[in-house]
Design an enzyme around this catalytic site. Structure first.
Site, mmCIF file in Angstrom:
data_model
loop_
_atom_site.group_PDB
_atom_site.id
_atom_site.type_symbol
_atom_site.label_atom_id
_atom_site.label_comp_id
_atom_site.label_asym_id
_atom_site.label_seq_id
_atom_site.Cartn_x
_atom_site.Cartn_y
_atom_site.Cartn_z
ATOM 1 N N ARG A 77 0.359 86.091 -66.995
ATOM 2 C CA ARG A 77 0.252 87.470 -67.491
ATOM 3 C C ARG A 77 0.934 88.398 -66.487
ATOM 4 O O ARG A 77 0.543 88.436 -65.315
ATOM 5 C CB ARG A 77 -1.226 87.838 -67.656
ATOM 6 C CG ARG A 77 -1.426 89.285 -67.997
ATOM 7 C CD ARG A 77 -2.893 89.674 -68.209
ATOM 8 N NE ARG A 77 -2.906 91.106 -68.440
ATOM 9 C CZ ARG A 77 -3.623 91.980 -67.745
ATOM 10 N NH1 ARG A 77 -4.451 91.575 -66.803
ATOM 11 N NH2 ARG A 77 -3.531 93.261 -68.005
ATOM 12 N N HIS A 121 0.775 98.837 -67.302
ATOM 13 C CA HIS A 121 -0.142 98.605 -66.190
ATOM 14 C C HIS A 121 0.126 99.726 -65.175
ATOM 15 O O HIS A 121 0.467 99.481 -64.030
ATOM 16 C CB HIS A 121 0.068 97.214 -65.599
ATOM 17 C CG HIS A 121 -1.093 96.690 -64.805
ATOM 18 N ND1 HIS A 121 -1.721 95.498 -65.081
ATOM 19 C CD2 HIS A 121 -1.742 97.196 -63.733
ATOM 20 C CE1 HIS A 121 -2.687 95.284 -64.207
ATOM 21 N NE2 HIS A 121 -2.723 96.310 -63.367
ATOM 22 N N GLU A 166 -6.663 98.281 -68.766
ATOM 23 C CA GLU A 166 -7.735 99.109 -68.205
ATOM 24 C C GLU A 166 -7.544 100.603 -68.456
ATOM 25 O O GLU A 166 -7.327 101.382 -67.513
ATOM 26 C CB GLU A 166 -7.876 98.826 -66.701
ATOM 27 C CG GLU A 166 -8.155 97.368 -66.386
ATOM 28 C CD GLU A 166 -8.341 97.096 -64.891
ATOM 29 O OE1 GLU A 166 -8.126 98.021 -64.090
ATOM 30 O OE2 GLU A 166 -8.716 95.973 -64.533
ATOM 31 N N ASN A 299 -11.311 92.440 -68.281
ATOM 32 C CA ASN A 299 -11.218 92.274 -66.828
ATOM 33 C C ASN A 299 -12.611 92.488 -66.262
ATOM 34 O O ASN A 299 -13.238 93.517 -66.522
ATOM 35 C CB ASN A 299 -10.267 93.305 -66.216
ATOM 36 C CG ASN A 299 -8.823 93.073 -66.657
ATOM 37 O OD1 ASN A 299 -8.514 92.085 -67.314
ATOM 38 N ND2 ASN A 299 -7.949 93.986 -66.278
ATOM 39 N N TYR A 301 -14.978 92.298 -62.716
ATOM 40 C CA TYR A 301 -15.073 92.138 -61.262
ATOM 41 C C TYR A 301 -16.513 92.213 -60.744
ATOM 42 O O TYR A 301 -16.888 91.441 -59.889
ATOM 43 C CB TYR A 301 -14.203 93.181 -60.544
ATOM 44 C CG TYR A 301 -12.726 92.856 -60.699
ATOM 45 C CD1 TYR A 301 -12.101 91.967 -59.830
ATOM 46 C CD2 TYR A 301 -11.990 93.376 -61.752
ATOM 47 C CE1 TYR A 301 -10.759 91.634 -59.988
ATOM 48 C CE2 TYR A 301 -10.643 93.043 -61.918
ATOM 49 C CZ TYR A 301 -10.037 92.171 -61.039
ATOM 50 O OH TYR A 301 -8.720 91.822 -61.198
ATOM 51 N N GLU A 361 -8.449 89.228 -66.341
ATOM 52 C CA GLU A 361 -8.469 89.336 -64.875
ATOM 53 C C GLU A 361 -9.859 89.026 -64.358
ATOM 54 O O GLU A 361 -10.853 89.504 -64.901
ATOM 55 C CB GLU A 361 -8.145 90.759 -64.386
ATOM 56 C CG GLU A 361 -6.716 91.149 -64.441
ATOM 57 C CD GLU A 361 -6.482 92.567 -63.912
ATOM 58 O OE1 GLU A 361 -7.229 93.020 -63.023
ATOM 59 O OE2 GLU A 361 -5.550 93.203 -64.415
ATOM 60 N N GLU A 415 -2.365 96.824 -53.598
ATOM 61 C CA GLU A 415 -3.625 97.139 -54.271
ATOM 62 C C GLU A 415 -3.805 98.662 -54.374
ATOM 63 O O GLU A 415 -4.718 99.245 -53.831
ATOM 64 C CB GLU A 415 -4.787 96.439 -53.555
ATOM 65 C CG GLU A 415 -6.174 96.698 -54.111
ATOM 66 C CD GLU A 415 -6.362 96.398 -55.608
ATOM 67 O OE1 GLU A 415 -5.646 95.543 -56.150
ATOM 68 O OE2 GLU A 415 -7.213 97.059 -56.217
#
Ligand code: IFM
Length: 457
Positions: A77, A121, A166, A299, A301, A361, A415
């Site tokens: 991806r 993104h 997102e 996604n 986390y 993710e 990041e």
């Protein structure tokens, strides 16, 4: 040890995004993106870095594909940088930008790796931001144009498409909290931006389908279980609100329920919306947003634990607290909580019934460096992934139609507001030499893919 087997067709992959890895920011006619502008604005990125070079993937993509192949990875991806394709956001197409992705996709297919392409993104062309960016409806229309250009060019070779990554981050984190580009801090702008992001998804899906016959098209949301810190009514209400703000605000309209009425009321009461509600919504928008998709990308986390105390400043959201501080945290400051993935998958399945789900993710930031022997013994990441794979397996046993899982990320990368301080990769990147070293987690993941199974203690 117990062996958890996955279905034969299960998709195991890795994920990246354009601005985080490509570099070559000024090459081959690429236009400026909001992340170029933002990261070069002093104080916006903690270590003062930017994505000008990043992992130099633009020049090294063939080696990176060979690396993926050597790790047995068969699904990748990645995202397309809008400003490479339409440097001014709309209008004139930059063929050199399209050709880069053509070369990338061809090389992936040749290596037996299926591309999953994300169209947005977060690297919006700065030219569109100069006109008001996502706060303007015209940006949603420009996105539909951009999606059509990319889908026409790659549509016979790419059969998995994700419109957005997102939208909470692209809408709220970027326009209300000011942490991501364009760094605005205004709730009404953030809600307008979020609406136009969702609208642009709805406009783009039929265009992609027409240009890429037989393709699967979906969208990726970042979701978090929202849990009250205590049994009190006030904490439960804080958790309800946060869930509505973060999860339902995006899930509900995508699945035909429009914006959650309790959150619209909360926003009006807090002055985040005028008494008449979200005025940017036009007739037909909700029908467009609720277009049937082939899958939902999730996604995951961490979870969010809420208590009712309000934070003092304008943000005016319930404060997040994290329970169980004795437990493990990643270097992002995120609690390790695998059961939250199972809970999220089950909740989405039961409440919304998407046809199919991919975890697009999941991963962890740990900076474990290479040892004297050159090996990166990232045991914490390996355990993190193992336990989250097991949680996904539990969700599937309970009936969740989970079709695949993409580890974030293939390699260490930029990041965002944290710069290069956070390492999510299963492959180590030495940013000085651009050397790549597969970490122990990558070698372990190769075994998981080969066996299509995870061994858990
Ligand atoms: O690096 C990001 C990615 O771009 C979007 N999802 C979360 C990751 C880790 O923060």
């Amino acid at each position: 040890m117990t062996t958890l087997r996955f279905p034969t067709e299960f998709v195991w992959g890795v994920a990246t995004s354009s601005y985080q890895i490509e570099g070559a920011a000024l090459e081959d006619g690429r236009g400026e993106s909001i992340w170029d502008r933002f990261s070069k604005t002093p104080g916006k990125v903690r270590d003062g870095t930017n994505g000008d070079v990043a992992c130099d993937h633009y020049h090294r993509f063939r080696e990176d594909i060979a690396l993926m192949k050597s790790l047995g990875i068969r699904h990748y991806r990645f995202s397309v940088a809008w400003p490479r394709i339409l440097p001014a956001g709309r209008g004139k197409v930059n063929q050199a930008g399209l050709d880069f992705y053509g070369r990338l996709v061809d090389a992936l297919l040749e290596a037996g790796i299926e591309p999953f392409v994300t169209l947005y993104h977060w690297d919006l062309p700065q030219a569109l931001q100069d006109e008001g960016g996502w706060a303007k409806r015209s940006t949603a229309e420009a996105f539909a144009e951009y999606a059509g250009v990319v889908a026409k060019f790659l549509g016979s070779r790419v059969k998995k498409w994700i419109t957005h990554n997102e939208p909470w981050c692209a809408g709220i984190l970027s326009h209300q909290l000011g942490i991501h580009a364009p760094g605005l801090k205004d709730y009404r702008t953030a809600l307008a931006a979020s609406h136009h992001l969702l609208l642009s998804h709805g406009l783009a899906v039929p265009i992609i389908r027409a240009a890429s016959p037989g393709a699967e098209v979906g969208i990726t949301l970042n979701l978090t279980p929202s849990e009250p810190a205590s049994p009190s009514a006030a904490d439960h209400d804080a958790a309800r609100h946060f869930d509505g703000h973060f999860n339902r605000w995006f899930l509900d309209p995508l699945f035909g329920r429009r914006y959650p009425v309790d959150i619209v009321a909360d926003y009006i009461a807090a002055g985040h919306l005028p008494p008449e509600g979200l005025t940017v919504v036009q007739p037909g928008d909700f029908e467009a947003i609720a277009v049937k998709c082939d899958f939902l990308g999730i996604n995951y986390y961490n979870r969010t634990v809420l208590r009712s105390d309000k934070v003092p400043e304008a943000q005016n959201e319930p404060r997040q607290v994290f329970l169980a501080p004795e437990k493990e945290w990643t270097e992002m400051g995120w609690e390790v909580h695998p059961n939250g993935l199972r809970d999220t998958l089950l909740r989405v399945h039961l409440d919304y019934r998407p046809r199919k789900i991919y975890v697009t993710e999941n991963g962890a930031s740990y900076s474990t460096p290479p040892g004297a022997d050159g090996r990166v013994k990232d045991e914490q990441r390996l355990a993190f992934l193992r336990d989250h794979f097991a949680a996904a397996h539990r969700a599937m046993e309970a009936g969740v139609p989970l079709a695949g899982y993409f580890v974030w990320s293939l390699m260490d990368n930029f990041e965002w507001d944290r710069g290069y301080s956070q390492r999510f990769g299963i492959v180590w990147v030495d940013y000085k030499t651009q050397q790549r070293i597969p970490k122990d987690s990558a070698l372990w993941y190769r075994g998981v893919i080969a066996e299509n199974a995870v061994q858990v203690p």
